[in-house]
Design a protein around this motif. Structure first.
Motif, mmCIF file in Angstrom:
data_model
loop_
_atom_site.group_PDB
_atom_site.id
_atom_site.type_symbol
_atom_site.label_atom_id
_atom_site.label_comp_id
_atom_site.label_asym_id
_atom_site.label_seq_id
_atom_site.Cartn_x
_atom_site.Cartn_y
_atom_site.Cartn_z
ATOM 1 N N ASP A 64 0.010 3.610 -3.215
ATOM 2 C CA ASP A 64 -1.364 4.017 -3.525
ATOM 3 C C ASP A 64 -1.428 5.518 -3.797
ATOM 4 O O ASP A 64 -0.998 6.340 -2.973
ATOM 5 N N TYR A 70 -2.356 -3.417 -9.673
ATOM 6 C CA TYR A 70 -2.402 -2.234 -8.797
ATOM 7 C C TYR A 70 -2.872 -1.010 -9.580
ATOM 8 O O TYR A 70 -2.097 -0.079 -9.832
ATOM 9 N N GLY A 82 0.793 -1.229 0.000
ATOM 10 C CA GLY A 82 0.000 0.000 0.000
ATOM 11 C C GLY A 82 0.817 1.266 0.000
ATOM 12 O O GLY A 82 0.264 2.364 0.106
ATOM 13 N N GLN A 97 -4.514 1.380 -8.678
ATOM 14 C CA GLN A 97 -4.511 2.593 -7.858
ATOM 15 C C GLN A 97 -3.175 3.329 -7.908
ATOM 16 O O GLN A 97 -3.038 4.434 -7.370
#
Length: 318
Positions: A120, A138, A117, A140
């Motif tokens: 992000d 991914y 994460g 994001q």
């Protein structure tokens, strides 16, 4: 007697499946920076790690040293070791990193940061061969597969293999200026700054008719950055039509001739800001931007700072 300043500690995290070449880059490049950096290597459990070659690598440290790092570098693993979930122990190891520590990934290690994460909403890069898979896994993350590295503040990512050299030199340049970064590059016999991005290495079909390369024209243009250089001028030097030249140029460099010229002018302007006392307007004229306003615009678009701010940070004391 004045106390000796503590060196910037870099901790390299090695995971199973690691590429041995890339694992050694931070120690080799940063170790040539006149003692400014201390580089340690760890694994998630302090045990030896498997490489993608036919040997294992023993490390001297466990994950506890990550809590002491000013910069953490995550070394890449072979693509067949990439999983959507973090390997055992990795999340716990990454959780030890201080909130103010800088985090760097080399090549496929971007998958590790993304799975944790840490990417992000950020702009990032990875090796072009796995970029499509990365974007699927991914979405994001704002992935840019064309560049050699991305500096997004606290988190930096780099492309494949030798781009680990590029990003480590960038760290030296960012921390201590271009003079030391250039010295490190000479000591390690590598270019201090590579033109273009990894887009130039992506496999593309190149037309087989006509001249094979625009390299000679690129070299010619580099000696004339202060002059107006239109696509027609470049094409005429290469003895091609503008359309053919633009297509061949993009096939070889991965970017358009106009964008490439802007990149080279920014690079030259940065050098003059560091190494001369010329005014911003004078530098703009020398590199082909014409006006100080144009230089400010292009420099800010490239690296996010004004010429004055860049000079204050990087100008070599004389």
């Amino acid at each position: 007697m004045q106390a000796q300043q503590r060196r910037h500690r870099v901790v390299v995290l090695a995971l199973d499946g690691v590429y041995p070449f890339e694992l050694g880059i931070p120690s080799r490049i940063l170790g040539a920076a006149d003692g400014h950096y201390e580089t340690l290597t760890c694994s998630v459990d302090g045990r030896p790690v498997l490489t993608n070659a036919d040997f294992t690598i023993g490390v001297q440290h466990g994950p506890e040293v990550l809590a002491t790092a000013d910069t953490v570098v995550v070394a890449p693993v072979a693509s067949d070791w990439i999983t959507a979930e973090l390997p055992d122990g990795v999340a716990e190891a990454l959780a030890r990193i201080r909130p103010d520590a800088r985090i760097v990934s080399i090549c496929t290690a971007a998958f590790v940061l993304a799975a944790a994460g840490l990417l992000d909403g950020r702009r990032a890069t990875t090796h072009w061969q796995v970029a499509e898979a990365f974007s699927r896994m991914y979405p994001q993350v704002d992935l840019d597969p064309d560049v050699l590295f991305v500096d997004d503040g606290r988190v930096l990512t780099s492309a494949g293999a030798a781009s680990g050299v590029d990003i480590c030199l960038h760290l030296v340049r960012k921390d201590h200026g271009s003079e030391l970064a250039n010295k490190v590059a000479r000591r390690c016999v590598v270019p201090p700054f590579r033109d273009g991005g990894q887009a130039q290495y992506i496999e593309r079909p190149v037309p087989e008719t006509g001249p094979a390369s625009t390299a000679a024209t690129r070299a010619w243009a580099l000696g004339r950055l202060g002059e107006p250089l239109a696509l027609a001028d470049l094409a005429a030097h290469a003895r091609m039509s503008p359309r053919t030249f633009a297509r061949r140029f993009h096939d070889e460099a991965g970017i358009s001739p106009g964008r490439w010229l802007i990149q080279q002018r920014v690079v030259h302007a940065r050098h003059l800001l560091e190494a001369s006392d010329l005014s911003v307007d004078q530098i703009a004229g020398r590199v082909g931007f014409g006006t100080g306003a144009s230089l400010r615009q292009h420099l800010h678009a490239a690296i996010g700072v004004s010429p004055q701010a860049y000079r204050r940070t990087f100008q070599t004391a004389r």
